[in-house]
Design a protein around this motif. Structure first.
Motif, mmCIF file in Angstrom:
data_model
loop_
_atom_site.group_PDB
_atom_site.id
_atom_site.type_symbol
_atom_site.label_atom_id
_atom_site.label_comp_id
_atom_site.label_asym_id
_atom_site.label_seq_id
_atom_site.Cartn_x
_atom_site.Cartn_y
_atom_site.Cartn_z
ATOM 1 N N ILE A 1 1.018 3.863 -9.214
ATOM 2 C CA ILE A 1 -0.085 3.722 -8.263
ATOM 3 C C ILE A 1 0.285 4.462 -6.984
ATOM 4 O O ILE A 1 1.409 4.333 -6.482
ATOM 5 C CB ILE A 1 -0.321 2.234 -7.917
ATOM 6 C CG1 ILE A 1 -0.645 1.438 -9.187
ATOM 7 C CG2 ILE A 1 -1.412 2.052 -6.874
ATOM 8 C CD1 ILE A 1 -0.399 -0.049 -9.037
ATOM 9 N N GLY A 2 -0.683 5.227 -6.449
ATOM 10 C CA GLY A 2 -0.495 5.870 -5.143
ATOM 11 C C GLY A 2 -1.593 5.403 -4.212
ATOM 12 O O GLY A 2 -2.743 5.245 -4.631
ATOM 13 N N VAL A 3 -1.235 5.164 -2.943
ATOM 14 C CA VAL A 3 -2.219 4.668 -1.967
ATOM 15 C C VAL A 3 -2.355 5.656 -0.812
ATOM 16 O O VAL A 3 -1.368 6.011 -0.160
ATOM 17 C CB VAL A 3 -1.809 3.285 -1.414
ATOM 18 C CG1 VAL A 3 -2.826 2.806 -0.378
ATOM 19 C CG2 VAL A 3 -1.677 2.264 -2.534
ATOM 20 N N SER A 4 -3.585 6.079 -0.572
ATOM 21 C CA SER A 4 -3.948 6.872 0.601
ATOM 22 C C SER A 4 -4.656 5.927 1.570
ATOM 23 O O SER A 4 -5.405 5.061 1.140
ATOM 24 C CB SER A 4 -4.890 8.004 0.178
ATOM 25 O OG SER A 4 -5.764 8.358 1.220
ATOM 26 N N GLY A 5 -4.401 6.112 2.864
ATOM 27 C CA GLY A 5 -5.056 5.240 3.841
ATOM 28 C C GLY A 5 -5.558 6.005 5.045
ATOM 29 O O GLY A 5 -5.046 7.078 5.370
ATOM 30 N N GLN A 6 -6.566 5.438 5.716
ATOM 31 C CA GLN A 6 -7.032 6.020 6.970
ATOM 32 C C GLN A 6 -5.844 6.066 7.937
ATOM 33 O O GLN A 6 -5.079 5.114 8.044
ATOM 34 C CB GLN A 6 -8.181 5.194 7.530
ATOM 35 C CG GLN A 6 -7.950 3.686 7.469
ATOM 36 C CD GLN A 6 -9.124 2.883 7.973
ATOM 37 O OE1 GLN A 6 -9.626 3.130 9.041
ATOM 38 N NE2 GLN A 6 -9.558 1.902 7.202
ATOM 39 N N GLN A 7 -5.682 7.170 8.621
ATOM 40 C CA GLN A 7 -4.524 7.340 9.502
ATOM 41 C C GLN A 7 -4.653 6.521 10.788
ATOM 42 O O GLN A 7 -5.738 6.095 11.152
ATOM 43 C CB GLN A 7 -4.373 8.812 9.874
ATOM 44 C CG GLN A 7 -3.795 9.668 8.770
ATOM 45 C CD GLN A 7 -3.440 11.047 9.294
ATOM 46 O OE1 GLN A 7 -4.134 12.003 9.026
ATOM 47 N NE2 GLN A 7 -2.376 11.137 10.054
ATOM 48 N N HIS A 8 -3.514 6.344 11.463
ATOM 49 C CA HIS A 8 -3.408 5.854 12.850
ATOM 50 C C HIS A 8 -3.672 4.363 13.050
ATOM 51 O O HIS A 8 -3.440 3.846 14.141
ATOM 52 C CB HIS A 8 -4.356 6.610 13.803
ATOM 53 C CG HIS A 8 -4.339 8.102 13.676
ATOM 54 N ND1 HIS A 8 -3.193 8.853 13.787
ATOM 55 C CD2 HIS A 8 -5.346 8.984 13.459
ATOM 56 C CE1 HIS A 8 -3.497 10.139 13.647
ATOM 57 N NE2 HIS A 8 -4.792 10.240 13.433
ATOM 58 N N GLY A 9 -4.212 3.643 12.054
ATOM 59 C CA GLY A 9 -4.550 2.230 12.249
ATOM 60 C C GLY A 9 -3.306 1.377 12.450
ATOM 61 O O GLY A 9 -2.220 1.712 11.963
ATOM 62 N N LEU A 10 -3.456 0.265 13.145
ATOM 63 C CA LEU A 10 -2.310 -0.610 13.447
ATOM 64 C C LEU A 10 -2.474 -1.959 12.757
ATOM 65 O O LEU A 10 -3.433 -2.688 13.004
ATOM 66 C CB LEU A 10 -2.204 -0.831 14.963
ATOM 67 C CG LEU A 10 -1.119 -1.820 15.420
ATOM 68 C CD1 LEU A 10 0.282 -1.315 15.066
ATOM 69 C CD2 LEU A 10 -1.216 -2.084 16.917
ATOM 70 N N VAL A 11 -1.496 -2.284 11.882
ATOM 71 C CA VAL A 11 -1.440 -3.600 11.233
ATOM 72 C C VAL A 11 -0.145 -4.270 11.682
ATOM 73 O O VAL A 11 0.939 -3.703 11.527
ATOM 74 C CB VAL A 11 -1.457 -3.477 9.690
ATOM 75 C CG1 VAL A 11 -1.491 -4.862 9.051
ATOM 76 C CG2 VAL A 11 -2.652 -2.656 9.217
ATOM 77 N N LEU A 12 -0.276 -5.483 12.248
ATOM 78 C CA LEU A 12 0.890 -6.214 12.760
ATOM 79 C C LEU A 12 1.139 -7.450 11.901
ATOM 80 O O LEU A 12 0.210 -8.218 11.621
ATOM 81 C CB LEU A 12 0.634 -6.648 14.212
ATOM 82 C CG LEU A 12 0.415 -5.511 15.217
ATOM 83 C CD1 LEU A 12 -0.072 -6.069 16.549
ATOM 84 C CD2 LEU A 12 1.695 -4.705 15.397
ATOM 85 N N LEU A 13 2.405 -7.637 11.489
ATOM 86 C CA LEU A 13 2.772 -8.802 10.675
ATOM 87 C C LEU A 13 3.778 -9.672 11.421
ATOM 88 O O LEU A 13 4.611 -9.170 12.189
ATOM 89 C CB LEU A 13 3.410 -8.358 9.353
ATOM 90 C CG LEU A 13 2.658 -7.383 8.454
ATOM 91 C CD1 LEU A 13 3.418 -7.176 7.154
ATOM 92 C CD2 LEU A 13 1.241 -7.866 8.168
ATOM 93 N N ASP A 14 3.731 -10.988 11.148
ATOM 94 C CA ASP A 14 4.734 -11.907 11.710
ATOM 95 C C ASP A 14 5.940 -11.972 10.768
ATOM 96 O O ASP A 14 5.947 -11.303 9.705
ATOM 97 C CB ASP A 14 4.102 -13.279 11.970
ATOM 98 C CG ASP A 14 3.789 -14.065 10.691
ATOM 99 O OD1 ASP A 14 4.181 -13.625 9.577
ATOM 100 O OD2 ASP A 14 3.140 -15.127 10.790
#
Length: 502
Positions: A79-92
């Motif tokens: 599986i390969g994943v392409s994503g919209q660039q520059h977005g910010l996801v923050l995890l605890d």
């Protein structure tokens, strides 16, 4: 009969997720699936998304693609994943998402971006230090915005991820990033291919951000295998390998075979992008050219315009036309729209660099004010913006023998001819317009071949899996080239006036 080698390519975009099932042995795309996302919009240009929607859309688009392909998810090798660039996801620390993802099109952090730009010494200072000029859409200003607007959330940050990094984490439990997508964060040096730790320490002297960075992977390195529970949930082979993935432009380059110098990929979507492969990080003196890393081991000089099919769509809706009726009117008007020039900067503009501009109609007279001329002027105006960007890339040494056209606008023969004439370059579409999802599947096949000890080159895979649509090939017409050149020069004069007043 050749045994099938099945790979899943995912493209998580702003409007939805696309999935593609590729047989890498034959190069055939067997099935496509899609599922939508919605935006969280607010004051000051807030554009965010609930990442739970990405996971749901991933599952739904995957199911639809497998169904369309008539294959079992248990036969998927990678599986390969392409994503919209520059977005910010923050995890605890427990891996829970702390707040909705801030997207590339979010402009709420514009003041923070300006302060960071001042700290770096303006656009030139940013180019010298990072190899890119940071812009409000990049990830770095979103971190400073979070610190200032949500200090309690900021204290709990354990992982900073981009959209495709987050999906890879969900699939495998591993936090990592690859060089292409990382180069659009604004805290990554594209020449040395390293994080700029000092810039993150400037935002947070306590070192929390530095500690939250993902590990960097080369493009051909896998992230890992699917978590058992996720494999079960998605109905996929638990031994399936997850590749490094990348940003949508980087994987769009792979999906159009743009992995060596010579070809240019142009996307006619709601925004317009133009990029080409480079073997060295030749950073342009013009801040509008982003010299990102590619997801194939090189670099990907890129320009992006904010206004394309969205501007054409606004005029079409204003006149209450369907696409066919709109195209007929565009075709009725002559090249140059009898002197009507539209600067279609409805959302400000990135290329030309006019972030505060608004749209304008120029050259109107009692004789040329017709629906046909207005329809033609918006399509010409948006395409001239891409020509402006192509000129910047050419000034930076780009050699362009042909343009590979993708995106919704590429389906229009009229627009293809316009692109060929305005750019004075032959144009051809790829058979598969979902180039980022295809690129993700090809990259997964490349990763899996390395992992299984039967390494194939990316060039071999692209040769087999990227197919050009011969019927779409469009050559420039000499008389049109000359007529468009005149209209383009008029556009340039209007832009020069605006640039002086910015």
């Amino acid at each position: 009969m050749t045994t099938q080698q099945l790979f899943l390519g995912i493209d998580c975009g702003t409007q939805g997720t696309k999935a593609i099932v590729l047989d890498a042995a034959s190069g055939e795309v067997l099935g496509l699936g899609a599922a939508p996302h919605s935006l969280i919009s607010g004051a000051n240009g807030r554009r965010e998304q609930d990442v739970g929607q990405w996971r749901e859309a991933f599952a739904l688009a995957t199911r639809r693609a497998l169904l369309a392909a008539g294959v079992s998810g248990l036969d998927i090798l990678g599986i390969g994943v392409s994503g919209q660039q520059h977005g910010l996801v923050l995890l605890d620390p427990q891996g829970q998402v702390l707040r909705p993802a801030k997207l590339w099109c979010d402009t709420e952090s514009t003041p923070q971006n300006q302060r960071l730009l001042d700290y770096l010494g303006g656009e030139q200072g940013s180019l010298e230090r990072l190899g890119v000029a940071i812009a409000p859409g990049y990830t770095v200003s979103k971190l400073l915005w979070t610190r200032e607007q949500h200090p309690q959330i900021f204290q709990r940050i354990a992982h900073i991820l981009l959209p495709h990094d987050y999906l890879n984490y969900w699939l495998t439990g591993r936090c990592c990033s690859e060089y292409g997508d990382a180069s659009g964060t604004g805290y990554f040096n594209v020449r040395t291919r390293q994080w700029d730790l000092a810039l993150l320490r400037h935002i947070d002297p306590d070192g929390r951000l530095e500690a939250a960075l993902p590990e960097l992977l080369e493009a051909h390195q896998p992230v890992g295998r699917l978590l058992p529970g996720i494999a079960l949930q998605l109905g996929l082979n638990p031994r399936a390998l997850v590749s490094s993935g990348g940003g949508d432009n980087m994987l769009g380059a792979i999906g159009t075979g743009n992995i060596q110098p010579g070809a240019i990929t142009m996307s006619l979507g709601s925004s317009g992008t133009l990029y080409a492969y480079a073997e060295q990080p030749r950073v342009s003196a013009d801040a509008a050219v982003a010299t990102f890393c590619s997801s194939s081991g090189g670099w990907l000089p890129l320009i992006c315009t904010m206004n394309l099919t969205n501007a054409a769509g606004a005029v079409r809706e204003l006149f209450e036309l369907d696409i066919d009726a709109f195209n007929q009117l565009v075709a009725q008007a002559p090249i140059g729209a009898e002197g009507v020039c539209m600067l279609p900067f409805l959302n400000g503009e990135r290329v030309p660099a006019l972030p505060h501009a608004s749209g304008s109609l120029l050259g109107l007279t009692a004789n040329n004010l017709t629906r046909a001329n207005l329809c033609r002027a918006v399509v010409e105006g948006t395409t001239f913006g891409l020509r402006y960007g192509l000129d910047l890339l050419r000034q930076n040494g780009l050699q362009s023998q042909s343009i590979r056209l993708i995106g919704g606008g590429s389906k229009s023969p009229l627009w293809r001819q316009m692109v060929a004439d305005i750019m004075h370059t032959p144009v051809v579409c790829t058979e598969q317009s979902e180039a980022a999802a295809l690129g993700a599947a090809i990259q997964a096949a490349w990763c899996e071949s390395h992992d299984s000890g039967q390494a194939q080159s990316l060039a071999q895979l692209c040769q087999r899996c990227v197919r050009l649509d011969a019927s779409s090939e469009t050559l420039p017409t000499a008389a049109n080239v000359a007529a468009y050149q005149q209209a383009y020069e008029r556009y340039q004069q209007h832009v020069a006036t605006l640039l002086k007043s910015e």
